[in-house]
Design an enzyme around this catalytic site. Structure first.
Site, PDB file in Angstrom:
ATOM      1  N   ASP A  79       0.878  -1.162   0.000  1.00 35.81           N
ATOM      2  CA  ASP A  79       0.000   0.000   0.000  1.00 35.81           C
ATOM      3  C   ASP A  79       0.922   1.219   0.000  1.00 35.81           C
ATOM      4  OD1 ASP A  79      -2.956   0.862   1.992  1.00 35.81           O
ATOM      5  OD2 ASP A  79      -2.019   1.793   0.231  1.00 35.81           O
TER       6      ASP A  79
ATOM      7  N   ASP B  37      -7.634  -7.667   0.266  1.00 41.91           N
ATOM      8  CA  ASP B  37      -6.753  -7.812   1.429  1.00 41.91           C
ATOM      9  C   ASP B  37      -7.536  -7.392   2.659  1.00 41.91           C
ATOM     10  OD1 ASP B  37      -6.254  -4.697   0.947  1.00 41.91           O
ATOM     11  OD2 ASP B  37      -5.567  -5.220   2.968  1.00 41.91           O
TER      12      ASP B  37
ATOM     13  N   CYS C 272      -6.142 -27.348   7.228  1.00 40.65           N
ATOM     14  CA  CYS C 272      -4.948 -26.591   7.665  1.00 40.65           C
ATOM     15  C   CYS C 272      -4.227 -27.332   8.795  1.00 40.65           C
ATOM     16  CB  CYS C 272      -5.346 -25.181   8.100  1.00 40.65           C
ATOM     17  SG  CYS C 272      -5.897 -25.028   9.809  1.00 40.65           S
TER      18      CYS C 272
ATOM     19  N   CYS D  60      -6.186 -27.498  12.136  1.00 41.51           N
ATOM     20  CA  CYS D  60      -7.344 -28.407  12.178  1.00 41.51           C
ATOM     21  C   CYS D  60      -6.937 -29.872  12.053  1.00 41.51           C
ATOM     22  CB  CYS D  60      -8.331 -28.036  11.073  1.00 41.51           C
ATOM     23  SG  CYS D  60      -9.070 -26.432  11.378  1.00 41.51           S
TER      24      CYS D  60
ATOM     25  N   HIS E  68      -5.125 -20.839  10.929  1.00 37.67           N
ATOM     26  CA  HIS E  68      -6.418 -21.379  10.484  1.00 37.67           C
ATOM     27  C   HIS E  68      -7.237 -20.309   9.769  1.00 37.67           C
ATOM     28  CE1 HIS E  68     -10.337 -23.052  10.129  1.00 37.67           C
ATOM     29  NE2 HIS E  68     -10.794 -21.919  10.682  1.00 37.67           N
TER      30      HIS E  68
HETATM   31  C1  LIG Z   1      -9.361  -1.642   6.312  1.00 38.56           C
HETATM   32  N1  LIG Z   1     -10.023  -0.770   5.405  1.00 38.56           N
HETATM   33  C2  LIG Z   1      -9.328  -0.124   4.455  1.00 38.56           C
HETATM   34  N2  LIG Z   1      -8.007  -0.316   4.207  1.00 38.56           N
HETATM   35  C3  LIG Z   1      -7.706   0.578   3.200  1.00 38.56           C
HETATM   36  C4  LIG Z   1      -6.506   0.870   2.567  1.00 38.56           C
HETATM   37  C5  LIG Z   1      -6.477   1.895   1.610  1.00 38.56           C
HETATM   38  N3  LIG Z   1      -5.280   2.214   0.992  1.00 38.56           N
HETATM   39  C6  LIG Z   1      -5.252   3.217   0.111  1.00 38.56           C
HETATM   40  N4  LIG Z   1      -6.369   3.933  -0.224  1.00 38.56           N
HETATM   41  C7  LIG Z   1      -7.574   3.677   0.321  1.00 38.56           C
HETATM   42  O1  LIG Z   1      -8.567   4.369   0.020  1.00 38.56           O
HETATM   43  C8  LIG Z   1      -7.667   2.607   1.289  1.00 38.56           C
HETATM   44  C9  LIG Z   1      -8.886   2.293   1.907  1.00 38.56           C
HETATM   45  C10 LIG Z   1      -8.903   1.277   2.861  1.00 38.56           C
HETATM   46  N5  LIG Z   1      -9.896   0.798   3.653  1.00 38.56           N
HETATM   47 ZN   LIG Z   2      -8.203 -25.005   9.827  1.00 37.99          ZN
END
Ligand SMILES: CNc1nc2cc3nc[nH]c(=O)c3cc2[nH]1
Ligand SMILES: [Zn+2]
Length: 374
Positions: A93, A268, A308, A311, A337
């Protein structure tokens, strides 16, 4: 010879797609779930555990790795793959989301975002160029542009102005990294809050910039399931048909199935690992809260349908004991798990799309987890 960025769709079932994304560290079969390794480790599990559970790709966070141990240190150690002994694909990210969600003091301008470290309060600055330079140092296979994830409830006017700046930042990210250089791919991120027209505006602007994939940002930020699905259903099918589609930070098992039905390929979420550490386990028969007294003498596996390591080798009674005794092994076995469950869900989705049975798969899990799995 696989060309990083090549995305081949093998089958469709409604809007759902079964495809293969090629990266410099191997192929990814989609739909895919990506375990989150925020600080260069998927919490409590090792690369061997991840491979055994079927992980194809993991996530790293630019914000965290930049602050600690430092992206330049990771580069000197050969990059993130070598540093953490993971030689399959890694997506990172860009840090924008973490700046907004973790750093208290921050100032956003056209140049970028100034913030204070959550570790020691020291002052830092991310420009779009800097966010890409960090990800180049990490050597991730898929880099994300620097964007502003506007919070839930941001007003329309601010959301509209913010998406314009996010597009300008996306263009600056693309300008400092030639498509495919070093085998690294770059994805654009669609913003626009919870306004369908602004989402289309953001997508339209990003389509003028050549990205190897497109992500839906700005969701899973505290909105209702209804609002998430409304935006997901609207923008998912409108994203480029021939490029991978990634829904960031999502979600529960039902959110993932909803996303796949809307044409999304990559997901993710920290849910499997975070919930594992508080004893909430996802199974083929629904959620199990392992600390409950009913499991004290339960000699059965956590999930009789799961293959897994946890388990196959341990009883619910033992897992409950480990959790209650706060044994460190509890984190590992529960996390392993839950990751295996999310990976198996994605594998079943791939198989169902190939067989034209995705609707049945989604209905099956709806019967177990309800409409949104919360
Ligand atoms: C857990 N929720 C969530 N994780 C994110 C990660 C993100 N990265 C870049 N830009 C996003 O708008 C963005 C939104 C998100 N919502
Ligand atoms: Zn399992």
């Amino acid at each position: 010879m696989p060309v990083p960025g090549r995305f081949t769709i093998h089958a469709r079932d409604g809007k759902a797609r079964r495809a293969t994304l090629h990266t410099a560290h191997g192929e990814i079969q989609t739909p895919v779930f990506m375990p989150v390794g925020t600080q260069g480790s998927v919490k409590a599990v090792g690369p061997d555990d991840l491979l055994q559970a079927g992980s194809q790709i993991i996530l790293g966070n630019t914000y965290h790795l930049y602050l600690r141990p430092g992206d330049e240190l990771v580069a000197r150690r050969g990059g993130l793959h070598r540093f953490m002994s993971w030689d399959k694909p890694i997506l990172t990210d860009s840090g924008g989301f973490q700046v907004f969600s973790l750093s208290t003091i921050r100032k956003i301008s056209e140049k970028g975002v100034e913030f204070r470290s959550y570790l020691d309060g020291s002052k830092h600055f991310f420009s779009p160029e800097k966010a890409i330079s960090i990800q180049q140092n990490l050597g991730s296979d898929i880099m994300m542009v620097l964007d502003e994830c506007v919070g839930y409830g941001a007003d329309r006017e601010y959301t509209a102005r913010s998406l314009e700046r996010t597009t300008r930042w996306a263009r600056r990210c693309r300008e400092v990294h030639t498509p495919g250089a070093d085998g690294q791919l770059m994805f654009g991120i669609i913003q626009g809050g919870f306004h369908e027209d602004l989402r289309e505006e953001s997508l339209g602007q990003l389509l003028e910039i050549p990205f190897e994939g497109y992500a839906i940002g700005g969701l899973s930020v505290g909105e209702s399931t209804e609002d998430m699905y409304r935006i997901l259903n609207h923008i998912g099918p409108r994203m480029p048909e021939e490029k991978p589609r990634y829904l960031m930070g999502v979600g529960t098992p039902m959110d993932i199935l909803e996303g796949i039905e809307s044409g999304v390929d990559m997901f993710d979420c920290v849910l499997p690992t975070r919930n594992a550490r508080n004893g909430t386990l996802f199974t083929s028969q629904g959620k199990v809260n392992i600390k409950r007294a009913e499991f004290r003498e339960d000699d059965g596996p956590l999930d009789p349908n799961c293959q897994c390591y946890t388990c196959r080798n341990f009883s619910r009674a033992y897992l409950r004991h480990l959790y209650t005794a706060r044994e460190i092994l509890s984190y590992r076995l529960n996390s392993l798990h839950n990751i295996a469950f999310f990976l198996e869900l994605a594998r079943q989705a791939r198989e169902a799309i190939e067989g034209g049975r995705f609707a049945e798969l989604k209905a099956h899990y709806q019967g177990i987890y309800g409409t949104d799995g919360r």
